[in-house]
Design a protein around this motif. Structure first.
Motif, PDB file in Angstrom:
ATOM      1  N   SER A  23      25.386  35.954  52.974  1.00 57.37           N
ATOM      2  CA  SER A  23      26.268  34.963  52.340  1.00 57.37           C
ATOM      3  C   SER A  23      27.452  34.649  53.234  1.00 57.37           C
ATOM      4  O   SER A  23      27.888  33.490  53.334  1.00 57.37           O
ATOM      5  N   HIS A  24      27.956  35.669  53.910  1.00 55.08           N
ATOM      6  CA  HIS A  24      29.095  35.465  54.821  1.00 55.08           C
ATOM      7  C   HIS A  24      28.697  34.621  56.025  1.00 55.08           C
ATOM      8  O   HIS A  24      29.325  33.595  56.317  1.00 55.08           O
ATOM      9  N   VAL A  25      27.632  35.025  56.736  1.00 55.83           N
ATOM     10  CA  VAL A  25      27.315  34.326  57.984  1.00 55.83           C
ATOM     11  C   VAL A  25      26.793  32.918  57.730  1.00 55.83           C
ATOM     12  O   VAL A  25      26.965  32.036  58.580  1.00 55.83           O
ATOM     13  N   LEU A  26      26.168  32.683  56.577  1.00 53.91           N
ATOM     14  CA  LEU A  26      25.628  31.358  56.305  1.00 53.91           C
ATOM     15  C   LEU A  26      26.690  30.381  55.821  1.00 53.91           C
ATOM     16  O   LEU A  26      26.411  29.192  55.633  1.00 53.91           O
ATOM     17  N   GLN A  27      27.901  30.860  55.624  1.00 52.87           N
ATOM     18  CA  GLN A  27      29.010  29.964  55.266  1.00 52.87           C
ATOM     19  C   GLN A  27      29.998  29.789  56.414  1.00 52.87           C
ATOM     20  O   GLN A  27      31.018  29.121  56.253  1.00 52.87           O
ATOM     21  N   ILE A  28      29.677  30.357  57.578  1.00 52.48           N
ATOM     22  CA  ILE A  28      30.561  30.248  58.733  1.00 52.48           C
ATOM     23  C   ILE A  28      30.752  28.797  59.154  1.00 52.48           C
ATOM     24  O   ILE A  28      31.837  28.384  59.564  1.00 52.48           O
ATOM     25  N   ALA A  29      29.682  27.998  59.058  1.00 53.21           N
ATOM     26  CA  ALA A  29      29.762  26.598  59.488  1.00 53.21           C
ATOM     27  C   ALA A  29      30.540  25.729  58.520  1.00 53.21           C
ATOM     28  O   ALA A  29      30.806  24.557  58.817  1.00 53.21           O
ATOM     29  N   GLN A  30      30.907  26.266  57.360  1.00 55.03           N
ATOM     30  CA  GLN A  30      31.662  25.535  56.330  1.00 55.03           C
ATOM     31  C   GLN A  30      30.918  24.283  55.868  1.00 55.03           C
ATOM     32  O   GLN A  30      31.525  23.256  55.559  1.00 55.03           O
ATOM     33  N   ILE A  31      29.615  24.397  55.836  1.00 57.28           N
ATOM     34  CA  ILE A  31      28.754  23.370  55.251  1.00 57.28           C
ATOM     35  C   ILE A  31      28.244  23.928  53.928  1.00 57.28           C
ATOM     36  O   ILE A  31      27.803  25.084  53.882  1.00 57.28           O
ATOM     37  N   PRO A  32      28.312  23.187  52.836  1.00 60.53           N
ATOM     38  CA  PRO A  32      27.886  23.737  51.537  1.00 60.53           C
ATOM     39  C   PRO A  32      26.439  24.221  51.568  1.00 60.53           C
ATOM     40  O   PRO A  32      25.555  23.533  52.086  1.00 60.53           O
ATOM     41  N   VAL A  33      26.223  25.410  51.025  1.00 57.00           N
ATOM     42  CA  VAL A  33      24.873  25.980  50.972  1.00 57.00           C
ATOM     43  C   VAL A  33      24.600  26.498  49.563  1.00 57.00           C
ATOM     44  O   VAL A  33      25.491  27.007  48.881  1.00 57.00           O
ATOM     45  N   ASP A  34      23.355  26.353  49.144  1.00 61.16           N
ATOM     46  CA  ASP A  34      22.868  26.903  47.877  1.00 61.16           C
ATOM     47  C   ASP A  34      21.904  28.023  48.248  1.00 61.16           C
ATOM     48  O   ASP A  34      20.776  27.767  48.672  1.00 61.16           O
ATOM     49  N   LEU A  35      22.351  29.279  48.110  1.00 59.67           N
ATOM     50  CA  LEU A  35      21.587  30.431  48.570  1.00 59.67           C
ATOM     51  C   LEU A  35      20.809  31.048  47.411  1.00 59.67           C
ATOM     52  O   LEU A  35      21.356  31.269  46.330  1.00 59.67           O
ATOM     53  N   ASN A  36      19.535  31.332  47.664  1.00 56.56           N
ATOM     54  CA  ASN A  36      18.654  31.903  46.653  1.00 56.56           C
ATOM     55  C   ASN A  36      18.007  33.158  47.235  1.00 56.56           C
ATOM     56  O   ASN A  36      17.228  33.077  48.188  1.00 56.56           O
ATOM     57  N   TYR A  37      18.332  34.322  46.660  1.00 56.52           N
ATOM     58  CA  TYR A  37      17.844  35.605  47.173  1.00 56.52           C
ATOM     59  C   TYR A  37      16.669  36.099  46.332  1.00 56.52           C
ATOM     60  O   TYR A  37      16.726  36.089  45.099  1.00 56.52           O
ATOM     61  N   TYR A  38      15.620  36.577  47.012  1.00 55.92           N
ATOM     62  CA  TYR A  38      14.382  36.968  46.338  1.00 55.92           C
ATOM     63  C   TYR A  38      13.935  38.376  46.732  1.00 55.92           C
ATOM     64  O   TYR A  38      14.286  38.884  47.807  1.00 55.92           O
ATOM     65  N   TYR A  39      13.107  38.957  45.862  1.00 57.40           N
ATOM     66  CA  TYR A  39      12.372  40.175  46.195  1.00 57.40           C
ATOM     67  C   TYR A  39      10.881  39.896  46.028  1.00 57.40           C
ATOM     68  O   TYR A  39      10.483  39.037  45.222  1.00 57.40           O
ATOM     69  N   PRO A  40      10.004  40.592  46.777  1.00 57.44           N
ATOM     70  CA  PRO A  40       8.562  40.419  46.598  1.00 57.44           C
ATOM     71  C   PRO A  40       8.096  41.100  45.318  1.00 57.44           C
ATOM     72  O   PRO A  40       8.340  42.290  45.109  1.00 57.44           O
ATOM     73  N   LYS A  41       7.430  40.356  44.466  1.00 52.13           N
ATOM     74  CA  LYS A  41       7.012  40.906  43.164  1.00 52.13           C
ATOM     75  C   LYS A  41       6.037  42.068  43.326  1.00 52.13           C
ATOM     76  O   LYS A  41       6.060  43.022  42.534  1.00 52.13           O
ATOM     77  N   LEU A  42       5.175  42.009  44.330  1.00 51.72           N
ATOM     78  CA  LEU A  42       4.176  43.064  44.497  1.00 51.72           C
ATOM     79  C   LEU A  42       4.791  44.405  44.896  1.00 51.72           C
ATOM     80  O   LEU A  42       4.134  45.441  44.783  1.00 51.72           O
ATOM     81  N   HIS A  43       6.020  44.383  45.329  1.00 54.12           N
ATOM     82  CA  HIS A  43       6.682  45.636  45.678  1.00 54.12           C
ATOM     83  C   HIS A  43       6.877  46.514  44.439  1.00 54.12           C
ATOM     84  O   HIS A  43       6.987  47.735  44.543  1.00 54.12           O
ATOM     85  N   TYR A  44       6.911  45.876  43.273  1.00 55.56           N
ATOM     86  CA  TYR A  44       7.154  46.610  42.025  1.00 55.56           C
ATOM     87  C   TYR A  44       5.987  46.433  41.059  1.00 55.56           C
ATOM     88  O   TYR A  44       6.169  46.438  39.846  1.00 55.56           O
TER      89      TYR A  44
END
Length: 267
Positions: A23-44
């Motif tokens: 989240s920090h490094v992807l906002q360095i450019a100060q361009i608006p971002v919509d970040l979506n974090y995922y986990y692999p379902k098969l892991h659980y």
């Protein structure tokens, strides 16, 4: 311009810290971002999803992924495990197929780069001799043009932390790939596909000042019976001094990547 829609498959152990770092490094450019974090379902697949995972990440939605402007697969501390033995490998491979067909900007970090290169090009990874871990902050040399390295000086420092990497002789056989930077000992820092869609970053450039220290402490806490080397050229436990020698490189690299994503959106 609308926010850039970016997905991140977070398969690191320290999921909260990993979310925070990206989240920090992807906002360095100060361009608006919509970040979506995922986990692999098969892991659980045979156990409940831990509460701390469910509170931080969404289950991977392969249909939703098709709509993204960019996608990242993080590293994972499983590079010593064969791909076929990873419980969620089929889900990752389905994701990789969808990404290549639908998402114009891809960034694969450390293990994420290994699994992507294996799926797309059949390149094998190899563990370092005698269980050696490449662990510390090392100088890197630029060996081919790369828009993500624009503004970064040759000999730049970056944190590396892995037990394996791709076989160089196999990478060299792939005409669609170019290694763009490597350490003085020819360990990989980055490579890219010639069409610009895929970028591979084998160093943990997203790490903050304490990333390598935290990784070391996490490993010895999990396996106190094992011996682990301290990260070279980084944290000194006697003085607790931790230089952040890759901070400027981190800022330039991720600013370049976000600007590239935005540029591709506008074209």
């Amino acid at each position: 311009m609308r926010p850039l829609k970016i997905g991140i498959l977070n398969v690191m152990h320290d999921k909260e810290a990993t979310n925070h770092r990206f989240s920090h490094v992807l906002q360095i450019a100060q361009i608006p971002v919509d970040l979506n974090y995922y986990y692999p379902k098969l892991h659980y697949q045979n156990r409940p999803v831990p509460k701390e995972v469910a509170s931080l990440l969404q289950p991977l939605n392969l249909q939703q992924v098709k709509t993204f402007d960019a996608f990242i697969i993080t590293g994972a501390p499983i590079e010593q495990i064969e791909f076929a033995d990873i419980t969620y490998i089929q889900e990752v491979r389905e994701l990789l197929a969808i990404l290549r067909a639908n998402v114009p900007n891809l960034l694969f970090v450390c293990w994420g780069g290994m699994v992507a290169a294996n799926y797309y090009y059949g390149i094998n990874k190899a563990t370092f001799n005698n269980g050696h871990k490449l662990f510390g902050v090392f100088p890197n040399q630029i060996v081919a043009p790369d828009p993500l390295l624009n503004g970064i000086a040759d000999g730049f420092l970056a944190p590396h932390a892995r037990y394996a990497e791709l076989k160089h002789q196999e990478v060299a056989k792939i005409s669609d790939l170019a290694v763009t930077a490597q350490t003085d000992n020819e360990q990989l820092f980055s490579m890219r596909s010639l069409n610009g869609q895929e970028n591979y970053l084998f160093a943990h450039l997203e790490y903050d000042r304490y990333g390598l220290r935290d990784e070391y402490q996490r490993e010895i806490a999990a396996h106190p019976e094992r011996f682990y080397k301290l990260p070279l050229n980084d944290w000194n436990p006697q003085t607790d001094q931790t230089p952040f020698s890759w901070q400027e490189t981190q800022q330039i690299y991720y600013r370049n990547w976000i600007n590239l994503v935005a540029q591709n959106l506008n074209n």
